[in-house]
Write an enzyme that holds these catalytic residues in place. Structure first.
Site, PDB file in Angstrom:
ATOM      1  N   CYS A   2       0.858  -1.200   0.000  1.00 39.15           N
ATOM      2  CA  CYS A   2       0.000   0.000   0.000  1.00 39.15           C
ATOM      3  C   CYS A   2       0.890   1.245   0.000  1.00 39.15           C
ATOM      4  CB  CYS A   2      -0.870   0.037   1.250  1.00 39.15           C
ATOM      5  SG  CYS A   2      -1.761  -1.513   1.528  1.00 39.15           S
TER       6      CYS A   2
HETATM    7  N1  GLN Z   1      -0.947  -6.812   3.904  1.00 37.27           N
HETATM    8  C1  GLN Z   1      -1.831  -5.693   3.903  1.00 37.27           C
HETATM    9  C2  GLN Z   1      -3.114  -5.931   3.145  1.00 37.27           C
HETATM   10  O1  GLN Z   1      -3.349  -6.967   2.623  1.00 37.27           O
HETATM   11  C3  GLN Z   1      -1.154  -4.459   3.384  1.00 37.27           C
HETATM   12  C4  GLN Z   1      -0.827  -4.609   1.930  1.00 37.27           C
HETATM   13  C5  GLN Z   1       0.041  -3.571   1.416  1.00 37.27           C
HETATM   14  O2  GLN Z   1       0.854  -2.925   2.064  1.00 37.27           O
HETATM   15  N2  GLN Z   1      -0.094  -3.475   0.162  1.00 37.27           N
HETATM   16  O3  GLN Z   1      -3.914  -5.076   3.091  1.00 37.27           O
END
Ligand code: GLN
Length: 235
Positions: A2
């Site tokens: 994210c």
């Molecule tokens: N693991 C987290 C999720 O699935 C954060 C993912 C991310 O940082 N892209 O939302």
């Protein structure tokens, strides 16, 4: 991965942080520049801000670029402290608004950029979702934000391939960790921005090195190396 963004400073609009900058979270939802894992952040978004001392949130499981209601209201939302994120869900994690950061314990707003094996985390009924980030947030809240650095070092030792970039704020403090992904800081005359990647080409953006804890109180910024905290070495 994210992308997240935090603000601590003067009252500004949410739109000025999230939507208006040329490379802000809106642009990062479809064209991030520094993302190492994933191409898009289309699996949801969340904006949290402090209204006086009260954290308020608006979260969604849909792409930020399609939310015309948020685009209409964001210029009217003003706050001195904001935590916002766009999400690229880790494989196997649910796509639901309750899995979108920021998470809260009623005092802090917290975003996680990364991935962690849920098996190394304590199960807590306070977790807002079964998503790894929500369970990690509940574990961090339970331990207390003053122990954030120690908590990250310990979880990083338990899951050596975890990526644990955290960004959290409580209205008067903003804290972040770098553990496997990017983070940049911009010190403006009216406040401090922490963001997974710069939202514009201002030369004042500085990269935070990996494995650091960042603490912002007022306009004072402190960086601490997390590998110096190190977990106690067992014998
Ligand atoms: N693991 C987290 C999720 O699935 C954060 C993912 C991310 O940082 N892209 O939302």
């Amino acid at each position: 991965m994210c992308r997240h963004l935090g603000w601590l400073g003067a009252d500004v609009t949410v739109a000025s942080l999230v939507l208006d900058p040329p490379r802000g979270l809106l642009a990062q939802s479809y064209a991030p520049r520094r993302q190492k894992h994933g191409l898009l952040n289309a699996d949801g978004w969340g904006v949290g801000f402090f209204d006086g001392g009260v954290p308020r949130r608006w979260r969604s499981s849909a792409p930020l670029w399609g939310d015309l209601s948020f685009a209409s209201v964001a210029p009217a939302l003003r706050s001195h402290c904001v935590v916002a994120a766009v999400r690229s869900a880790t494989v196997g994690m649910p796509i639901e608004a309750s899995a979108s950061a920021p998470f809260t314990d009623g005092h802090w707003l917290l975003s996680h950029n990364g991935v962690v094996d849920r098996a190394v985390l304590p199960l807590r009924s306070s977790a807002e979702s079964v998503c790894d980030s929500a369970i990690l947030a509940a574990a961090i809240f339970a331990r207390g934000m003053d122990a954030l650095g120690d908590t990250i070092v310990e979880i990083g030792a338990a899951d050596p391939i975890a990526r644990l970039n955290i960004l959290a704020a409580n209205g008067s403090r903003m804290v972040a960790t770098t553990w496997g992904d990017t983070l940049s800081i911009l010190r403006r005359a009216d406040g401090v921005v922490l963001a997974s990647e710069p939202y514009d080409d201002d030369p004042d953006w500085a990269d935070v090195p990996d494995r650091h804890l960042v603490e912002v109180v007022g306009d004072r910024v402190t960086l601490t190396r997390l590998d110096r905290l190190g977990p106690p070495k067992g014998c």
